[in-house]
Design a protein around this motif. Structure first.
Motif, PDB file in Angstrom:
ATOM      1  N   ALA A 177       8.226 -11.352   7.396  1.00 24.02           N
ATOM      2  CA  ALA A 177       7.985  -9.925   7.189  1.00 24.02           C
ATOM      3  C   ALA A 177       7.027  -9.694   6.031  1.00 24.02           C
ATOM      4  N   LEU A 178       7.218 -10.413   4.937  1.00 26.19           N
ATOM      5  CA  LEU A 178       6.349 -10.222   3.775  1.00 26.19           C
ATOM      6  C   LEU A 178       4.907 -10.601   4.097  1.00 26.19           C
ATOM      7  N   ALA A 179       4.714 -11.644   4.910  1.00 28.02           N
ATOM      8  CA  ALA A 179       3.355 -12.030   5.283  1.00 28.02           C
ATOM      9  C   ALA A 179       2.673 -10.935   6.094  1.00 28.02           C
ATOM     10  N   ALA A 180       3.427 -10.282   6.984  1.00 28.08           N
ATOM     11  CA  ALA A 180       2.851  -9.176   7.751  1.00 28.08           C
ATOM     12  C   ALA A 180       2.556  -7.989   6.838  1.00 28.08           C
ATOM     13  N   TYR A 181       3.469  -7.683   5.910  1.00 27.46           N
ATOM     14  CA  TYR A 181       3.215  -6.612   4.954  1.00 27.46           C
ATOM     15  C   TYR A 181       2.012  -6.934   4.069  1.00 27.46           C
ATOM     16  N   ASP A 182       1.822  -8.219   3.737  1.00 19.91           N
ATOM     17  CA  ASP A 182       0.634  -8.623   2.978  1.00 19.91           C
ATOM     18  C   ASP A 182      -0.639  -8.183   3.699  1.00 19.91           C
ATOM     19  N   GLU A 183      -0.682  -8.449   5.012  1.00 18.41           N
ATOM     20  CA  GLU A 183      -1.876  -8.112   5.782  1.00 18.41           C
ATOM     21  C   GLU A 183      -2.054  -6.605   5.885  1.00 18.41           C
ATOM     22  N   LEU A 184      -0.946  -5.881   6.035  1.00 22.83           N
ATOM     23  CA  LEU A 184      -1.004  -4.414   6.055  1.00 22.83           C
ATOM     24  C   LEU A 184      -1.615  -3.882   4.765  1.00 22.83           C
TER      25      LEU A 184
END
Length: 325
Positions: A177-184
């Motif tokens: 989840a944090l990796a996806a939020y990083d990209e966001l």
């Protein structure tokens, strides 16, 4: 409810990766009521992506957008409307003049999830009505469906409508989840993150991972805050607001969660970070559940958050960067 003029509404996916599944038997299945046909689930899959809907105002009054991050076992729907049918915090923030991103973390809502054990090694967990009654502090443990807290702000008669939001989740995918939020965050740029429960913990981590882009953080009853704070982290310039509802002293679980969050607050303050803790009962706002964005007084709670954001924006150069058009 006032009018809101939007420049655009656009959906996006961020994060994730592709993976391969091989060795599954080809099944002979009937699909959509038609004739049977071979179903071969071997191949390439996209997994770990998140979904986000961007609401862009025609004339925003604040320079930075707010990213709304939901709690565990929930989706971005928790921000869109209350269980009793009133406009949610999404609409309230748009009315206040913020552009807003409503997010579904990986595996939640429109973000989808992957097969298991072929891709995910473990199965998800599910939230029952009974567990939610206790965890969201609608009433005491074992009280579902009748025994709620006497002065609760939660619309108890609409609890079943609230429970329709619940989705399965995996307990070992925080880094996904944090990796996806990083990209966001990298795509959005300078922003304000408002996270609830598990999403509040993710917001705390995001502030440490992206101190240049996350310009303010609001956490609503957060769990999983980054304790201890890494020595190399530099969160001192990021204003943060942490909000708490009612009945925490009646829940051993939430007493533990709050102690952990207070350790995070203390660690930030020792570094000189501008952290504000808003205890709603202490300011005369009583009866709020863990899902205060769903409570009958949700507009009153949001007004406290908007007031803090407004005051913070007026005195912080980090929140004054113009929006890109």
């Amino acid at each position: 409810m006032s009018n809101v003029s939007l420049r655009s509404i656009r959906s996006h996916f961020f994060g994730g990766a592709t993976t391969q599944v091989q060795g599954l038997p080809v099944q002979d299945r009937t699909v959509a009521g038609g004739t049977a046909r071979p179903v071969d689930m071997n191949g390439t899959y996209s997994v770990g992506q998140m979904y986000a809907m961007h609401y862009a105002l025609a004339q925003p009054r604040f320079p930075l957008p707010v990213l709304l991050w939901h709690g565990g076992g929930m989706t971005g729907a928790q921000w869109e409307a209350t269980p009793d049918g009133r406009p949610g915090w999404l609409w309230g923030l748009l009315e206040a003049g913020f552009d807003v991103w409503v997010c579904d973390a990986p595996e939640r809502g429109r973000a989808s999830w992957a097969m298991f054990p072929e891709i995910y090694p473990s199965a998800p967990i599910f939230r029952s009505h009974e567990e939610a009654w206790d965890v969201f502090r609608v009433g005491p443990a074992g009280g579902y469906p009748g025994a709620s807290h006497a002065d609760t702000q939660f619309p108890v008669e609409h609890f079943d409508q609230f429970a329709r939001q619940f989705v399965p989740r995996w307990l070992d995918h925080n880094e996904m989840a944090l990796a996806a939020y990083d990209e966001l965050i990298a795509a959005v740029g300078p922003c304000i993150v408002l996270g609830h429960s598990q999403g509040g913990g993710h917001a705390g981590h995001a502030a440490l991972r992206h101190p240049d882009l996350v310009r303010a953080v609001v956490t609503v009853e957060p769990t999983g805050m980054p304790i201890p704070i890494p020595a190399a982290a530099s969160p001192a310039d990021t204003p943060q607001l942490m909000l708490w509802g009612d009945y925490l002293d009646r829940s051993p679980l939430w007493s533990t969660y709050r102690q952990s969050a207070e350790a995070y607050v203390q660690a930030l303050r020792e570094r000189g970070a501008p952290v504000t803790v808003l205890d709603l009962p202490a300011v005369g706002v009583h009866g709020n559940s863990h899902a205060c964005m769903s409570d009958r007084n949700s507009d009153e709670v949001l007004a406290h958050i908007v007031a803090w954001l407004s005051a913070t924006s007026s005195r912080s150069s980090r929140l004054s960067q113009p929006l890109e058009k």
